[in-house]
Write a protein that holds these residues in place. Structure first.
Motif, PDB file in Angstrom:
ATOM      1  N   LEU A 153     -92.216  12.875  25.688  1.00 48.68           N
ATOM      2  CA  LEU A 153     -93.520  12.490  26.245  1.00 48.68           C
ATOM      3  C   LEU A 153     -94.373  11.780  25.203  1.00 48.68           C
ATOM      4  CD1 LEU A 153     -94.410  15.629  28.373  1.00 48.68           C
ATOM      5  CD2 LEU A 153     -94.187  13.299  29.215  1.00 48.68           C
ATOM      6  N   GLU A 154     -94.393  12.324  23.986  1.00 47.70           N
ATOM      7  CA  GLU A 154     -95.183  11.709  22.912  1.00 47.70           C
ATOM      8  C   GLU A 154     -94.687  10.299  22.598  1.00 47.70           C
ATOM      9  OE1 GLU A 154     -94.936  14.444  19.630  1.00 47.70           O
ATOM     10  OE2 GLU A 154     -96.007  16.010  20.737  1.00 47.70           O
ATOM     11  N   ALA A 155     -93.369  10.115  22.658  1.00 47.41           N
ATOM     12  CA  ALA A 155     -92.776   8.810  22.357  1.00 47.41           C
ATOM     13  C   ALA A 155     -92.802   7.873  23.558  1.00 47.41           C
ATOM     14  CB  ALA A 155     -91.335   8.994  21.881  1.00 47.41           C
ATOM     15  N   LYS A 156     -93.332   8.350  24.683  1.00 52.44           N
ATOM     16  CA  LYS A 156     -93.411   7.561  25.917  1.00 52.44           C
ATOM     17  C   LYS A 156     -92.039   7.029  26.340  1.00 52.44           C
ATOM     18  CE  LYS A 156     -98.205   6.091  25.232  1.00 52.44           C
ATOM     19  NZ  LYS A 156     -98.929   7.170  25.202  1.00 52.44           N
ATOM     20  N   ARG A 157     -91.033   7.917  26.221  1.00 48.61           N
ATOM     21  CA  ARG A 157     -89.697   7.547  26.678  1.00 48.61           C
ATOM     22  C   ARG A 157     -89.698   7.469  28.198  1.00 48.61           C
ATOM     23  NH1 ARG A 157     -86.646  11.415  22.642  1.00 48.61           N
ATOM     24  NH2 ARG A 157     -85.618  12.188  24.505  1.00 48.61           N
ATOM     25  N   PRO A 158     -88.747   6.751  28.773  1.00 56.80           N
ATOM     26  CA  PRO A 158     -88.724   6.542  30.230  1.00 56.80           C
ATOM     27  C   PRO A 158     -88.698   7.852  31.019  1.00 56.80           C
ATOM     28  CG  PRO A 158     -87.107   5.146  29.143  1.00 56.80           C
ATOM     29  CD  PRO A 158     -87.657   6.051  28.097  1.00 56.80           C
ATOM     30  N   GLU A 159     -89.262   7.781  32.201  1.00 54.83           N
ATOM     31  CA  GLU A 159     -89.358   8.942  33.086  1.00 54.83           C
ATOM     32  C   GLU A 159     -87.991   9.555  33.379  1.00 54.83           C
ATOM     33  OE1 GLU A 159     -90.672  11.962  35.330  1.00 54.83           O
ATOM     34  OE2 GLU A 159     -92.003  10.617  34.247  1.00 54.83           O
ATOM     35  N   ASN A 160     -86.975   8.714  33.567  1.00 53.47           N
ATOM     36  CA  ASN A 160     -85.655   9.254  33.899  1.00 53.47           C
ATOM     37  C   ASN A 160     -85.080  10.091  32.750  1.00 53.47           C
ATOM     38  OD1 ASN A 160     -85.233   6.958  32.322  1.00 53.47           O
ATOM     39  ND2 ASN A 160     -83.353   6.377  33.393  1.00 53.47           N
ATOM     40  N   GLU A 161     -85.363   9.740  31.502  1.00 54.47           N
ATOM     41  CA  GLU A 161     -84.917  10.542  30.357  1.00 54.47           C
ATOM     42  C   GLU A 161     -85.620  11.896  30.355  1.00 54.47           C
ATOM     43  OE1 GLU A 161     -84.907   8.775  26.432  1.00 54.47           O
ATOM     44  OE2 GLU A 161     -84.486   6.797  27.304  1.00 54.47           O
ATOM     45  N   ARG A 162     -86.904  11.884  30.655  1.00 55.92           N
ATOM     46  CA  ARG A 162     -87.668  13.140  30.702  1.00 55.92           C
ATOM     47  C   ARG A 162     -87.192  14.005  31.867  1.00 55.92           C
ATOM     48  NH1 ARG A 162     -92.401   9.504  29.903  1.00 55.92           N
ATOM     49  NH2 ARG A 162     -92.977  10.079  32.018  1.00 55.92           N
ATOM     50  N   ALA A 163     -86.827  13.381  32.972  1.00 55.82           N
ATOM     51  CA  ALA A 163     -86.327  14.134  34.124  1.00 55.82           C
ATOM     52  C   ALA A 163     -85.004  14.822  33.789  1.00 55.82           C
ATOM     53  CB  ALA A 163     -86.163  13.211  35.324  1.00 55.82           C
ATOM     54  N   VAL A 164     -84.146  14.138  33.047  1.00 54.60           N
ATOM     55  CA  VAL A 164     -82.877  14.734  32.623  1.00 54.60           C
ATOM     56  C   VAL A 164     -83.151  15.965  31.750  1.00 54.60           C
ATOM     57  CG1 VAL A 164     -80.837  14.354  31.163  1.00 54.60           C
ATOM     58  CG2 VAL A 164     -81.504  12.638  32.846  1.00 54.60           C
ATOM     59  N   LEU A 165     -84.110  15.845  30.847  1.00 53.19           N
ATOM     60  CA  LEU A 165     -84.458  16.977  29.991  1.00 53.19           C
ATOM     61  C   LEU A 165     -85.032  18.134  30.806  1.00 53.19           C
ATOM     62  CD1 LEU A 165     -85.990  15.053  26.960  1.00 53.19           C
ATOM     63  CD2 LEU A 165     -83.834  16.340  26.998  1.00 53.19           C
ATOM     64  N   THR A 166     -85.848  17.823  31.793  1.00 49.76           N
ATOM     65  CA  THR A 166     -86.411  18.875  32.647  1.00 49.76           C
ATOM     66  C   THR A 166     -85.306  19.607  33.393  1.00 49.76           C
ATOM     67  OG1 THR A 166     -88.472  17.636  32.903  1.00 49.76           O
ATOM     68  CG2 THR A 166     -88.017  19.345  34.536  1.00 49.76           C
ATOM     69  N   ASN A 167     -84.345  18.862  33.923  1.00 50.04           N
ATOM     70  CA  ASN A 167     -83.216  19.479  34.625  1.00 50.04           C
ATOM     71  C   ASN A 167     -82.382  20.345  33.686  1.00 50.04           C
ATOM     72  OD1 ASN A 167     -83.923  18.360  37.088  1.00 50.04           O
ATOM     73  ND2 ASN A 167     -82.636  16.554  36.790  1.00 50.04           N
ATOM     74  N   GLU A 168     -82.169  19.856  32.480  1.00 53.89           N
ATOM     75  CA  GLU A 168     -81.400  20.611  31.490  1.00 53.89           C
ATOM     76  C   GLU A 168     -82.123  21.909  31.125  1.00 53.89           C
ATOM     77  OE1 GLU A 168     -79.639  19.882  26.991  1.00 53.89           O
ATOM     78  OE2 GLU A 168     -80.240  18.152  28.190  1.00 53.89           O
ATOM     79  N   MET A 169     -83.428  21.827  30.924  1.00 51.06           N
ATOM     80  CA  MET A 169     -84.226  23.016  30.618  1.00 51.06           C
ATOM     81  C   MET A 169     -84.122  24.032  31.754  1.00 51.06           C
ATOM     82  SD  MET A 169     -88.353  23.375  30.328  1.00 51.06           S
ATOM     83  CE  MET A 169     -88.496  22.924  32.045  1.00 51.06           C
ATOM     84  N   ASN A 170     -84.286  23.568  32.978  1.00 49.21           N
ATOM     85  CA  ASN A 170     -84.204  24.464  34.136  1.00 49.21           C
ATOM     86  C   ASN A 170     -82.824  25.100  34.266  1.00 49.21           C
ATOM     87  OD1 ASN A 170     -86.874  24.138  34.904  1.00 49.21           O
ATOM     88  ND2 ASN A 170     -86.421  22.379  36.179  1.00 49.21           N
ATOM     89  N   ASP A 171     -81.793  24.361  33.895  1.00 49.81           N
ATOM     90  CA  ASP A 171     -80.432  24.899  33.945  1.00 49.81           C
ATOM     91  C   ASP A 171     -80.279  26.058  32.958  1.00 49.81           C
ATOM     92  OD1 ASP A 171     -77.716  24.885  34.893  1.00 49.81           O
ATOM     93  OD2 ASP A 171     -77.144  23.921  33.007  1.00 49.81           O
ATOM     94  N   TYR A 172     -80.753  25.879  31.726  1.00 53.82           N
ATOM     95  CA  TYR A 172     -80.681  26.961  30.742  1.00 53.82           C
ATOM     96  C   TYR A 172     -81.464  28.187  31.218  1.00 53.82           C
ATOM     97  CZ  TYR A 172     -78.522  24.237  26.969  1.00 53.82           C
ATOM     98  OH  TYR A 172     -77.648  23.516  26.200  1.00 53.82           O
ATOM     99  N   LEU A 173     -82.655  27.963  31.744  1.00 56.03           N
ATOM    100  CA  LEU A 173     -83.480  29.084  32.185  1.00 56.03           C
ATOM    101  C   LEU A 173     -82.855  29.797  33.385  1.00 56.03           C
ATOM    102  CD1 LEU A 173     -87.051  27.557  31.746  1.00 56.03           C
ATOM    103  CD2 LEU A 173     -85.812  29.070  30.183  1.00 56.03           C
ATOM    104  N   SER A 174     -82.276  29.048  34.305  1.00 55.92           N
ATOM    105  CA  SER A 174     -81.605  29.662  35.457  1.00 55.92           C
ATOM    106  C   SER A 174     -80.416  30.507  35.022  1.00 55.92           C
ATOM    107  CB  SER A 174     -81.129  28.589  36.435  1.00 55.92           C
ATOM    108  OG  SER A 174     -82.215  27.923  36.997  1.00 55.92           O
ATOM    109  N   LYS A 175     -79.654  29.984  34.078  1.00 57.60           N
ATOM    110  CA  LYS A 175     -78.504  30.739  33.564  1.00 57.60           C
ATOM    111  C   LYS A 175     -78.964  31.994  32.818  1.00 57.60           C
ATOM    112  CE  LYS A 175     -74.967  27.144  33.290  1.00 57.60           C
ATOM    113  NZ  LYS A 175     -75.321  26.412  34.426  1.00 57.60           N
ATOM    114  N   ALA A 176     -80.082  31.903  32.118  1.00 65.66           N
ATOM    115  CA  ALA A 176     -80.623  33.074  31.413  1.00 65.66           C
ATOM    116  C   ALA A 176     -81.057  34.144  32.416  1.00 65.66           C
ATOM    117  CB  ALA A 176     -81.793  32.658  30.523  1.00 65.66           C
ATOM    118  N   VAL A 177     -81.716  33.727  33.486  1.00 59.76           N
ATOM    119  CA  VAL A 177     -82.147  34.678  34.531  1.00 59.76           C
ATOM    120  C   VAL A 177     -80.925  35.349  35.150  1.00 59.76           C
ATOM    121  CG1 VAL A 177     -83.208  34.874  36.814  1.00 59.76           C
ATOM    122  CG2 VAL A 177     -84.345  33.548  35.022  1.00 59.76           C
TER     123      VAL A 177
END
Length: 133
Positions: A52-76
């Motif tokens: 976000l700070e580097a203003k990278r494209p939205e699709n890159e940030r969306a991939v990171l959001t999905n990856e984060m949610n995947d780790y958290l879902s697996k942890a739950v």
């Protein structure tokens, strides 16, 4: 009124706590798998902050959001399988652990290079993590 029933209850609770903690599967870092996966989710969130700070494209940030949610879902799922807690309680514990880890990265001013290295470790750890059935 006797204090014996209260002492017996307190002793039972103290004795029951290690048994519950022993049910958590330990990861290679010596930390329960659910905490390891939650910490990986926090590392991805921190990487997303950098994106976000580097203003990278939205699709890159969306991939990171999905990856984060995947780790958290697996942890739950791991926490629920290990301790048999309800989903809402497991989510609360996982998100709290991830939040603490994320905040520690911010407070320590963990460099982006260190976060990237941690994410590489996380991918390897995820491959080793026992599957929840």
């Amino acid at each position: 009124m006797s204090v014996r029933p209260f002492l017996a209850l307190a002793a039972a609770l103290v004795l029951a706590t290690p048994a519950a903690a022993a049910a958590e599967l330990q990861g290679p870092e010596g930390v329960p798998w659910w905490k390891t996966l939650a910490a990986c989710g926090a590392a991805v969130l921190r990487e997303r902050d950098f994106a976000l700070e580097a203003k990278r494209p939205e699709n890159e940030r969306a991939v990171l959001t999905n990856e984060m949610n995947d780790y958290l879902s697996k942890a739950v799922a791991r926490l629920r399988a290990d301790l048999g807690v309800e989903e809402s309680a497991a989510k609360k514990s996982v998100y709290r652990w991830a939040g603490k880890t994320w905040q520690a990265m911010i407070d320590d001013k963990t460099p982006a290079a260190d976060i990237a290295a941690r994410l590489s470790q996380c991918k390897a750890l995820l491959a080793q993590a026992p599957k929840v059935e």
